[in-house]
Enzyme design. Structure first.
Site, mmCIF file in Angstrom:
data_model
loop_
_atom_site.group_PDB
_atom_site.id
_atom_site.type_symbol
_atom_site.label_atom_id
_atom_site.label_comp_id
_atom_site.label_asym_id
_atom_site.label_seq_id
_atom_site.Cartn_x
_atom_site.Cartn_y
_atom_site.Cartn_z
ATOM 1 N N SER A 2 -4.068 1.584 0.216
ATOM 2 C CA SER A 2 -5.077 2.166 1.113
ATOM 3 C C SER A 2 -6.335 2.498 0.325
ATOM 4 O O SER A 2 -6.263 2.834 -0.866
ATOM 5 C CB SER A 2 -4.540 3.462 1.739
ATOM 6 N N TYR A 56 -0.795 11.705 0.918
ATOM 7 C CA TYR A 56 -0.753 10.295 1.324
ATOM 8 C C TYR A 56 -1.588 9.451 0.362
ATOM 9 O O TYR A 56 -1.147 8.404 -0.129
ATOM 10 C CB TYR A 56 -1.278 10.162 2.756
HETATM 11 P P1 NAP Z 1 1.588 1.984 12.154
HETATM 12 O O1 NAP Z 1 0.801 1.290 13.216
HETATM 13 O O2 NAP Z 1 1.876 3.438 12.267
HETATM 14 O O3 NAP Z 1 2.975 1.174 11.937
HETATM 15 C C1 NAP Z 1 3.861 1.650 10.978
HETATM 16 C C2 NAP Z 1 4.974 0.639 10.817
HETATM 17 O O4 NAP Z 1 5.840 1.091 9.762
HETATM 18 C C3 NAP Z 1 5.848 0.533 12.055
HETATM 19 O O5 NAP Z 1 6.296 -0.791 12.127
HETATM 20 C C4 NAP Z 1 7.003 1.489 11.752
HETATM 21 O O6 NAP Z 1 8.217 1.157 12.435
HETATM 22 C C5 NAP Z 1 7.150 1.247 10.261
HETATM 23 N N1 NAP Z 1 7.803 2.350 9.529
HETATM 24 C C6 NAP Z 1 7.440 3.652 9.454
HETATM 25 N N2 NAP Z 1 8.292 4.333 8.666
HETATM 26 C C7 NAP Z 1 9.205 3.439 8.225
HETATM 27 C C8 NAP Z 1 10.348 3.527 7.409
HETATM 28 N N3 NAP Z 1 10.733 4.695 6.863
HETATM 29 N N4 NAP Z 1 11.082 2.403 7.190
HETATM 30 C C9 NAP Z 1 10.719 1.213 7.741
HETATM 31 N N5 NAP Z 1 9.640 1.071 8.519
HETATM 32 C C10 NAP Z 1 8.895 2.170 8.768
HETATM 33 O O7 NAP Z 1 0.890 1.805 10.720
HETATM 34 P P2 NAP Z 1 -0.280 0.827 10.204
HETATM 35 O O8 NAP Z 1 -1.575 1.501 10.450
HETATM 36 O O9 NAP Z 1 -0.050 -0.548 10.654
HETATM 37 O O10 NAP Z 1 -0.017 0.951 8.634
HETATM 38 C C11 NAP Z 1 0.711 -0.026 7.901
HETATM 39 C C12 NAP Z 1 0.427 0.231 6.419
HETATM 40 O O11 NAP Z 1 -0.981 0.187 6.207
HETATM 41 C C13 NAP Z 1 0.895 1.600 5.938
HETATM 42 O O12 NAP Z 1 1.447 1.491 4.655
HETATM 43 C C14 NAP Z 1 -0.394 2.408 5.895
HETATM 44 O O13 NAP Z 1 -0.343 3.436 4.954
HETATM 45 C C15 NAP Z 1 -1.384 1.333 5.509
HETATM 46 N N6 NAP Z 1 -2.770 1.652 5.850
HETATM 47 C C16 NAP Z 1 -3.151 1.816 7.145
HETATM 48 C C17 NAP Z 1 -4.472 2.141 7.425
HETATM 49 C C18 NAP Z 1 -4.976 2.352 8.824
HETATM 50 O O14 NAP Z 1 -6.106 2.864 8.978
HETATM 51 N N7 NAP Z 1 -4.240 1.983 9.853
HETATM 52 C C19 NAP Z 1 -5.391 2.306 6.379
HETATM 53 C C20 NAP Z 1 -4.950 2.130 5.076
HETATM 54 C C21 NAP Z 1 -3.649 1.794 4.821
HETATM 55 P P3 NAP Z 1 8.496 1.670 13.978
HETATM 56 O O15 NAP Z 1 7.629 0.815 14.863
HETATM 57 O O16 NAP Z 1 9.950 1.397 14.161
HETATM 58 O O17 NAP Z 1 8.127 3.116 14.017
#
Ligand code: NAP
Length: 250
Positions: free
Chosen positions: A145, A159
């Site tokens: 991130s 985080y």
């Molecule tokens: P999201 O929409 O909240 O989706 C999270 C995903 O992770 C879902 O598929 C969830 O499964 C799964 N998950 C959560 N906890 C888990 C666990 N303990 N074991 C296995 N799977 C798990 O998140 P996102 O925004 O796509 O983020 C994905 C990655 O990008 C993360 O690492 C996040 O830190 C990073 N990121 C995101 C952003 C942003 O602005 N969105 C920015 C920087 C970095 P369920 O559907 O079953 O709950």
């Protein structure tokens, strides 16, 4: 790509992971969509991957649980064949808080999922892909991130620190396995329009932060997925240990 084209995406049911699964299916990968609890969302991603001609499966596993992670990798290979690519994407945020408010429960959970989970998955991938272990090589892409270099004050420094750990792991592991057929890289997304902000108690976070982003907009999950797919492709054949910001200039 190595000869096999099997991709395991942790947290592939929603957001960046789901967009990556669909783009990977389009690119010719067979995919395992891991999820934590949202079976319906994972099944929908699998359905869309199959529509694109891929063999796809959904597997529930909490990445912070060692037994579940080992089972996840075994199931993936039993069903799809040798693993060639891990997308270490599963991650959580905690509610927006100052550091002087954090509970030990909050800290333990975020460290377990974002750091221990990512390390366990990387370990299982290396055990299977490294030529040192008889594997055919492959790629690992860590979803870090922009928080790792911004620090996320007044939001979630914990985080941000877990993502700093992921950057460090990317650099160290890339060097450790560079001569074993495995490339390890990371993407560092900025503010991306997914459900994750609602899980931090800030569903309008993308809109609220828009003015702080040089490009004056949040990113789409597909814009991160495209960068992830670059690291899994031969277009990046001489790239390892790289941290690519996908953040609209932030
Ligand atoms: P999201 O929409 O909240 O989706 C999270 C995903 O992770 C879902 O598929 C969830 O499964 C799964 N998950 C959560 N906890 C888990 C666990 N303990 N074991 C296995 N799977 C798990 O998140 P996102 O925004 O796509 O983020 C994905 C990655 O990008 C993360 O690492 C996040 O830190 C990073 N990121 C995101 C952003 C942003 O602005 N969105 C920015 C920087 C970095 P369920 O559907 O079953 O709950």
């Amino acid at each position: 790509m190595t000869e096999s084209n099997v991709m395991l995406i942790t947290g592939g049911s929603r957001g960046i992971g789901a967009a990556t699964a669909i783009m990977a299916a389009e690119a010719g990968f067979d995919v395992c969509v891991n999820y934590a609890s949202n079976r319906e969302a994972a099944d929908e991603v699998v359905r869309r991957c199959r529509e694109l001609g891929a063999t796809a499966m959904a597997v529930q596993a909490d990445v912070s649980n060692e037994t579940a992670v080992v089972d996840l990798f075994e199931e993936t290979e039993a069903e799809l064949g040798s693993l060639s690519c891990l997308i270490n994407n599963a991650g959580i945020v905690a509610p927006l808080q100052r550091l002087d408010e954090y509970s030990v429960e909050r800290l333990t959970e975020i460290v377990n999922v974002n750091i221990v989970g990512a390390f366990l998955c990387a370990r299982e991938a290396v055990r299977r892909m490294s030529t040192k272990h008889g594997g055919d090589g492959g790629t690992i892409v860590n979803v870090s991130s922009a928080a790792s270099y911004l620090g996320s004050p007044n939001e979630f420094i914990d985080y941000a620190a877990t993502k700093g750990a992921m950057d460090t792991m990317t650099i160290g592991l890339a060097k450790e396995v560079a001569n074993e057929g495995i490339r390890v890289n990371a993407v560092r997304p900025g503010v991306i329009d997914t459900d994750i902000h609602a899980s931090a108690g800030a569903p309008d976070r993308v809109e609220a932060l828009r003015g702080n982003i040089p490009m004056q907009r949040g990113g789409a999950a597909e814009e991160v997925a495209a960068a992830i797919l670059y690291f899994t492709s031969d277009a990046s054949s001489y790239v390892t240990g790289s941290l690519l910001n996908v953040s609209g200039g932030r």
